[in-house]
Design an enzyme around this catalytic site. Structure first.
Site, PDB file in Angstrom:
ATOM      1  N   HIS A   1       0.846  -1.202   0.000  1.00 39.96           N
ATOM      2  CA  HIS A   1       0.000   0.000   0.000  1.00 39.96           C
ATOM      3  C   HIS A   1       0.883   1.255   0.000  1.00 39.96           C
ATOM      4  O   HIS A   1       0.752   2.130  -0.853  1.00 39.96           O
ATOM      5  CB  HIS A   1      -0.911  -0.024   1.231  1.00 39.96           C
ATOM      6  CG  HIS A   1      -1.791   1.176   1.363  1.00 39.96           C
ATOM      7  ND1 HIS A   1      -3.093   1.186   0.947  1.00 39.96           N
ATOM      8  CD2 HIS A   1      -1.550   2.421   1.841  1.00 39.96           C
ATOM      9  CE1 HIS A   1      -3.620   2.386   1.171  1.00 39.96           C
ATOM     10  NE2 HIS A   1      -2.702   3.158   1.716  1.00 39.96           N
ATOM     11  N   GLU A   2       1.798   1.303   0.965  1.00 40.80           N
ATOM     12  CA  GLU A   2       2.659   2.487   1.064  1.00 40.80           C
ATOM     13  C   GLU A   2       3.586   2.593  -0.149  1.00 40.80           C
ATOM     14  O   GLU A   2       3.948   3.696  -0.559  1.00 40.80           O
ATOM     15  CB  GLU A   2       3.457   2.479   2.376  1.00 40.80           C
ATOM     16  CG  GLU A   2       2.605   2.475   3.649  1.00 40.80           C
ATOM     17  CD  GLU A   2       1.538   3.572   3.719  1.00 40.80           C
ATOM     18  OE1 GLU A   2       1.730   4.634   3.090  1.00 40.80           O
ATOM     19  OE2 GLU A   2       0.507   3.353   4.381  1.00 40.80           O
TER      20      GLU A   2
ATOM     21  N   HIS B   1       1.855   4.581  -2.710  1.00 38.58           N
ATOM     22  CA  HIS B   1       2.020   6.016  -2.437  1.00 38.58           C
ATOM     23  C   HIS B   1       3.426   6.463  -2.819  1.00 38.58           C
ATOM     24  O   HIS B   1       3.623   7.523  -3.424  1.00 38.58           O
ATOM     25  CB  HIS B   1       1.824   6.290  -0.946  1.00 38.58           C
ATOM     26  CG  HIS B   1       0.402   6.267  -0.482  1.00 38.58           C
ATOM     27  ND1 HIS B   1      -0.581   7.045  -1.028  1.00 38.58           N
ATOM     28  CD2 HIS B   1      -0.205   5.552   0.507  1.00 38.58           C
ATOM     29  CE1 HIS B   1      -1.736   6.829  -0.388  1.00 38.58           C
ATOM     30  NE2 HIS B   1      -1.530   5.915   0.542  1.00 38.58           N
TER      31      HIS B   1
ATOM     32  N   GLU C   1      -4.375   7.980  -2.883  1.00 34.10           N
ATOM     33  CA  GLU C   1      -4.873   6.704  -2.367  1.00 34.10           C
ATOM     34  C   GLU C   1      -5.197   5.735  -3.508  1.00 34.10           C
ATOM     35  O   GLU C   1      -5.102   4.518  -3.335  1.00 34.10           O
ATOM     36  CB  GLU C   1      -6.100   6.953  -1.486  1.00 34.10           C
ATOM     37  CG  GLU C   1      -6.543   5.761  -0.670  1.00 34.10           C
ATOM     38  CD  GLU C   1      -5.553   5.352   0.425  1.00 34.10           C
ATOM     39  OE1 GLU C   1      -4.537   6.027   0.630  1.00 34.10           O
ATOM     40  OE2 GLU C   1      -5.820   4.333   1.078  1.00 34.10           O
TER      41      GLU C   1
HETATM   42 ZN    ZN Z   1      -2.938   5.232   1.879  1.00 32.42          ZN
END
Ligand code: ZN
Length: 543
Positions: free
Chosen positions: A307-308, A311, A337
């Protein structure tokens, strides 16, 4: 003044502001990773001073004058040129900032910095009463902020009015309908709470029955309905595979390998440990991501890292030539996101992803996975079931967690809900929407860092991100083709190159909803997400 000179000076000052803001980000990162507990008071003073300095420079009337010169020139003739985009977005942020008194900005920075360790302590001891006065103060400060931002004209004596008479000025924002909107607009420019409520309502209506059907299938599968012998761990639940013992050091090695394969550049970034994972783009060549490890929960760190990484790839893909200006910055939190959810869910929870990575996972975590098949593992990482903790929620129920927070924070801000009544209201909504009641406030209203950090209006961007991610990934699949085959070979290059070109390099050339429409041909829409969830879960569990 010559418009070219004015533009150069405007950019120089804007970059300096970005250096100042990135210094605060670095201190914020340090606060959550390595700062000793005793440093909290000193850090809050540093953060307060930096926020004040930033505000003073960002509201300097000279910036307004420079902007007015640029806006009256041919530099902004082509609306999507870097100069026009920078002028448009700098005007937007300048007008927002001059409406905020420095005392309020400093008070918010100090209060939220001091509230952080209080939130950590309250969460650790499940003690909402300890955190309550801090949240009350933060909500009041955010109400003050909203009221200042809703003011139609900037603070008297500031030159922002000069802009409004110019022919090329964008139309003024429509009056905010709710105190929530000016705060939301900071994270998702152009969004408003009424439109979001409509979009989220449509999403919720589709999700609730889908969650009920899939959870039931998942439950039956876990309890022996479709048992596949040795893949069934003791105790029954197939998802329990992921709660076996996964040593922390090996989780780190495996997570970093997947992060690097996805394209995260460790020479221009790092991965550390925090209570609440985040990504902080410090500047060109320096992107910090964090995670947390639980030796009895494989998914928490692994999917958290992916997830990160999503980003981080966005931050690392921004155009360095435009660093520190809107053309070199992310469009919105929702678009940010979309990148993280796309990598976490569309890529890392897909079957082809694990076709490549599962053999390695089985070697690294041989004690936990030697008796597990790829099928069982892939089903386990896509396990569905209502749960209490947002960051551990599956792809299907995740947005229901956001809808609860979206409704509660609007009520807190408007005063319809008193802070003292938050735990009860939270628990009631969880029962209503997810059918579960938290056993304590640590797994209830104290679980997220956002409110202690003053981030009111932030939560809806998570769901927007999920909607955008589904739209973008569907488009990428159509345009690129062969993504599944590439993933099965551990190859993400074409997807990353597509995202770099369509999203990352574009900076803030377009506002979020316009960007989505520009890339996909459609406005923000809940249907592609629902379609992808239905497809995925019918493949996993049958329809
Ligand atoms: Zn996030």
């Amino acid at each position: 003044m010559d418009p070219h000179e004015a533009y150069s000076e405007l950019i120089r000052r804007t970059r300096d502001l970005s250096y100042l803001a990135s210094t605060s980000s670095l201190l914020g990162w340090d606060e959550q990773t390595f700062m000793p507990e005793g440093g909290a008071f000193h850090r809050s003073a540093q953060m307060g001073l930096l926020a004040g300095l930033h505000h003073e420079r960002a509201t300097d009337p000279k910036l307004g004058e420079l902007l007015a010169v640029v806006e009256s020139s041919d530099l902004v003739a082509e609306p999507t040129s870097p100069a026009a985009v920078n002028a448009r977005e700098l005007r937007r942020s300048y007008n927002r900032r001059v409406r905020l008194p420095r005392t309020l900005v400093e008070d918010l920075a100090r209060t939220t910095s001091l509230a952080q360790p209080e939130w950590v302590a309250a969460r650790t001891t499940c003690d909402f009463v300890r955190f309550r006065p801090w949240l009350e103060k933060i909500i009041q400060l955010k109400r003050d902020e909203s009221a200042c931002l809703a003011t139609e004209t900037p603070i008297a004596g500031k030159p922002a009015e000069a802009h409004s008479s110019h022919k090329k000025a964008p139309a003024p924002a429509p009056p905010a309908r709710s105190p929530y909107d000016p705060l939301l607009d900071d994270y998702e420019p152009g969004a408003n709470s009424q439109e979001l409520a409509t979009l989220f309502h449509a999403l919720r209506s589709e999700l609730v029955p889908l969650v009920a059907t899939i959870s039931e299938r998942c439950r039956r599968l876990n309890h022996g309905g479709a048992s596949t012998g040795s893949n069934q761990p003791p105790g029954g639940a197939r998802s329990a595979i992921l709660t076996r013992f996964f040593p922390r050091a090996r989780q780190q090695v495996f997570g970093e390998a997947a992060a690097a394969a996805a394209g995260f550049d460790f020479k221009r970034g790092r991965l550390d440990v925090t209570a609440h994972p985040f990504c902080s783009g410090i500047g060109t060549g320096d992107c910090r991501i964090t995670t947390r490890y639980d030796e009895h929960n494989f998914s928490d760190a692994f999917f958290g890292i992916l997830h990160e990484v999503g980003h981080g790839l966005y931050e690392q893909g921004l155009d360095p030539e435009h660093y520190g200006t809107p053309m070199g910055e992310a469009v919105s939190l929702g678009i940010h996101e979309s990148q993280s959810r796309l990598w976490e869910n569309a890529v890392a929870r897909s079957r082809p992803f694990w076709t490549y990575w599962f053999p390695m996972a089985r070697r690294i975590f041989h004690e936990a996975l030697s008796d597990v098949s790829l099928d069982a593992f892939h089903t386990a990482v896509n396990h569905v079931g209502p749960s209490l903790i947002r960051v551990q929620a599956d792809e299907l129920t995740y947005n229901l967690h956001i809808i609860v927070r979206f409704e509660l924070e609007q009520a807190l801000l408007s005063g319809d809900l008193a802070v003292a009544d938050l735990p009860a209201a939270w628990n009631q909504k969880y029962e209503e929407v997810l059918g579960l009641k938290p056993g304590n406030d640590a797994e209830g209203c104290l679980q997220d860092i956002h409110w202690s950090a003053g981030l009111i209006g932030y939560f809806p961007t998570y769901t927007l991100g999920n909607l955008y991610a589904a739209q973008l990934f569907a488009k990428a699949e159509t345009e690129l083709g062969g993504l599944e085959e590439a993933f099965a070979h551990g190859d993400y290059e074409s997807l990353l190159a597509w995202l770099r070109q369509k999203v990352h390099c574009e900076g803030q050339r377009r506002r979020p909803a316009e960007l989505i429409e520009h890339i996909t041909g459609n406005k923000p829409d809940h249907r592609p997400l629902i379609a992808s969830l239905k497809r995925k879960y019918s493949e996993l569990y049958g329809t």
